[in-house]
Write an enzyme that holds these catalytic residues in place. Structure first.
Site, short mmCIF file in Angstrom:
data_model
loop_
_atom_site.label_atom_id
_atom_site.label_comp_id
_atom_site.label_asym_id
_atom_site.label_seq_id
_atom_site.Cartn_x
_atom_site.Cartn_y
_atom_site.Cartn_z
N ARG A 1 83.93 28.39 42.49
CA ARG A 1 84.79 29.47 41.96
C ARG A 1 83.96 30.48 41.17
O ARG A 1 84.37 30.95 40.12
CB ARG A 1 85.90 28.90 41.06
CG ARG A 1 86.88 27.98 41.74
CD ARG A 1 87.69 28.71 42.82
NE ARG A 1 88.79 27.91 43.31
CZ ARG A 1 88.68 26.99 44.26
NH1 ARG A 1 87.52 26.75 44.83
NH2 ARG A 1 89.74 26.30 44.65
N SER B 1 95.77 27.55 41.27
CA SER B 1 95.20 26.74 40.18
C SER B 1 94.94 27.63 38.98
O SER B 1 94.23 28.62 39.09
CB SER B 1 93.87 26.13 40.60
OG SER B 1 94.01 25.32 41.73
N GLU C 1 90.85 29.46 35.35
CA GLU C 1 90.26 29.99 36.57
C GLU C 1 90.75 31.42 36.79
O GLU C 1 90.04 32.26 37.33
CB GLU C 1 90.67 29.12 37.76
CG GLU C 1 89.94 29.44 39.03
CD GLU C 1 90.74 29.19 40.28
OE1 GLU C 1 91.42 30.13 40.73
OE2 GLU C 1 90.69 28.07 40.81
N1 EPU Z 1 96.17 15.31 40.70
C1 EPU Z 1 97.03 14.64 39.86
N2 EPU Z 1 98.10 15.33 39.35
C2 EPU Z 1 98.34 16.62 39.66
C3 EPU Z 1 97.45 17.31 40.49
C4 EPU Z 1 96.36 16.63 41.01
O1 EPU Z 1 96.86 13.47 39.58
O2 EPU Z 1 99.35 17.15 39.16
C5 EPU Z 1 95.05 14.57 41.31
C6 EPU Z 1 95.34 14.33 42.80
O3 EPU Z 1 96.06 13.15 43.00
C7 EPU Z 1 93.95 14.22 43.37
C8 EPU Z 1 93.16 15.18 42.51
O4 EPU Z 1 93.90 15.37 41.31
O5 EPU Z 1 93.42 12.93 43.18
C9 EPU Z 1 92.88 16.49 43.21
O6 EPU Z 1 94.08 17.16 43.51
P1 EPU Z 1 94.20 18.21 44.72
O7 EPU Z 1 93.67 17.66 45.96
O8 EPU Z 1 95.61 18.73 44.72
O9 EPU Z 1 93.20 19.37 44.33
P2 EPU Z 1 92.85 20.08 42.95
O10 EPU Z 1 91.52 19.62 42.50
O11 EPU Z 1 94.00 19.96 42.01
C10 EPU Z 1 91.54 22.02 44.14
C11 EPU Z 1 91.52 23.51 44.11
C12 EPU Z 1 92.67 24.09 44.90
C13 EPU Z 1 92.57 23.60 46.34
C14 EPU Z 1 92.57 22.06 46.33
C15 EPU Z 1 92.34 21.48 47.69
C16 EPU Z 1 90.44 24.11 42.01
C17 EPU Z 1 90.62 24.68 40.64
N3 EPU Z 1 91.56 23.99 42.74
O12 EPU Z 1 92.73 21.61 43.47
O13 EPU Z 1 92.55 25.52 44.91
O14 EPU Z 1 93.65 24.08 47.12
O15 EPU Z 1 91.49 21.57 45.48
O16 EPU Z 1 91.03 21.67 48.08
O17 EPU Z 1 89.33 23.78 42.40
C18 EPU Z 1 93.18 27.48 43.76
O18 EPU Z 1 92.00 27.62 43.44
O19 EPU Z 1 94.08 28.31 43.39
C19 EPU Z 1 93.60 26.30 44.51
C20 EPU Z 1 94.87 26.04 44.79
#
Ligand code: EPU
Length: 338
Positions: free
Chosen positions: A163, A238, A334
């Protein structure tokens, strides 16, 4: 004041949080010449507005807001391995992804349904489901704000990180991206199905041999299941970045929270999902007035209707404090806050 520009315009339709602040002056530019004219206009402050999908507006903007509406998608080179596709900065990102898939060009399918415009995608090196923009980036053209000159930036010029890019760092507020050129595959598409949710989604749909269309559909299904549609519920994706912490700090935390999800992030570094940290603080689904934490994905803040930017900002500070108190980890926004 330049008489050619609109005055006192609501920016509500121009930011995906749906925040109702006003611009003292506003122009939407559709050509490089119009952009140059606006940048060089004799008006003290200018504010560049792309898709408005990664920003939180907390006050009226006393400036000439320049909305980037440069359009066009063009294949500039094509052979049996790859195609170079030049996309106007004002093209909606997801519409470009759909265009690529319809033309059987591979590389951006995992980035389906990300809100925002193509021109701002390189600024924060958008990424999802195992792919980042940098993986398909060839170059971009950008206009220098102080002179109106166009310059081409190649992959090695952009210092892409998680990012992150040169446009957020030492070139911040110096250039406006006018077009982005992508290198997409024409044959032998490199499919990225390793991200857990994608493979289970494909399995659910009974697809053993996916192509780029099926991957795009799977990504859309996953995103729709957890991420709110900004057209229905204001949000900016995010809100926070996933924090990266040292391995020894991680081991200490893991002793208390053995189930903490984590990913390697370079030598001695571990990335922890901020959404998980926020959920552990009991804040998933939390709401104060019209500002809230999304019920399906704690990393996303939402506007239930009439939240102000200041209310959402206060909520974000409250979340940061709670995470810091519980885990000793600072989570950084972010989205850009104005
Ligand atoms: N998780 C939780 N609770 C929540 C959300 C997530 O426990 O409320 C846990 C999930 O179970 C999982 C882990 O956190 O084990 C990761 O969650 P997820 O796969 O939803 O991805 P993220 O890390 O929350 C990132 C990006 C997203 C992107 C997803 C998928 C960032 C800041 N965000 O989210 O990007 O879509 O991975 O690759 O890196 C964005 O930047 O706007 C965005 C949506």
């Amino acid at each position: 004041m330049d008489k050619g520009y609109s005055k006192n315009i609501s920016l509500k339709p121009y930011n995906t949080f749906g925040i109702d602040v006003r611009a003292s002056q506003f122009v939407s530019v559709t050509t490089a010449d119009e952009l140059r004219k606006a940048l060089l206009a004799d008006i003290p402050r200018k504010f560049i507005l792309g898709g408005g999908s990664n920003m939180l507006l907390t006050r009226n903007i006393e400036a000439l807001v320049i909305h980037i509406g440069l359009k066009g998608i063009e294949i500039t080179e094509k052979n049996d391995q790859y195609a170079l596709v030049k996309v106007g900065a004002g093209e909606n990102w997801h519409q470009f992804v759909q265009w690529a898939i319809a033309h059987d060009l591979g590389g951006v399918e995992n980035l389906s349904l990300i809100p925002g415009n193509t021109g701002t995608a390189p600024v924060q090196n958008i990424g999802a489901y195992g792919v980042e923009l940098k993986d398909v980036f060839h170059s971009c053209e950008a206009m220098e704000i102080s002179t109106g000159h166009l310059k081409t930036f190649y992959l090695e010029d952009c210092a892409f990180g998680y990012r992150d890019s040169v446009f957020k760092r030492h070139l911040k507020d110096q250039y406006v991206i006018t077009s982005v050129t992508f290198e997409l595959t024409t044959t032998h598409h490199l499919l990225h199905t390793g991200y857990g949710a994608i493979s289970s989604e494909l399995e659910k749909a009974g697809i053993a041999k996916p192509g780029i269309r099926e991957i795009s559909k799977a990504v859309i299904a996953i995103r729709e299941s957890k991420l709110p549609d900004p057209a229905k519920l204001g949000n900016s994706g995010s809100f926070f970045k996933n924090p990266v912490i040292g391995e020894s700090r991680f081991r200490q935390l893991q002793a208390d929270y053995p189930e903490m999800p984590h990913y390697p992030a370079g030598t001695g570094l571990i990335k922890v999902p901020a959404g998980w940290l926020i959920e552990q603080c009991g804040l998933k689904g939390y709401r104060k007035g019209d500002a809230g934490v999304h019920k399906n994905q704690a990393l996303v803040l939402v506007n239930y209707g009439n939240a102000t930017g200041a209310e959402l900002y206060d909520l974000s500070c409250y979340i940061q404090d709670q995470v810091r108190n519980k885990f000793g980890i600072t989570i950084e926004a972010e989205v850009n806050i104005f």
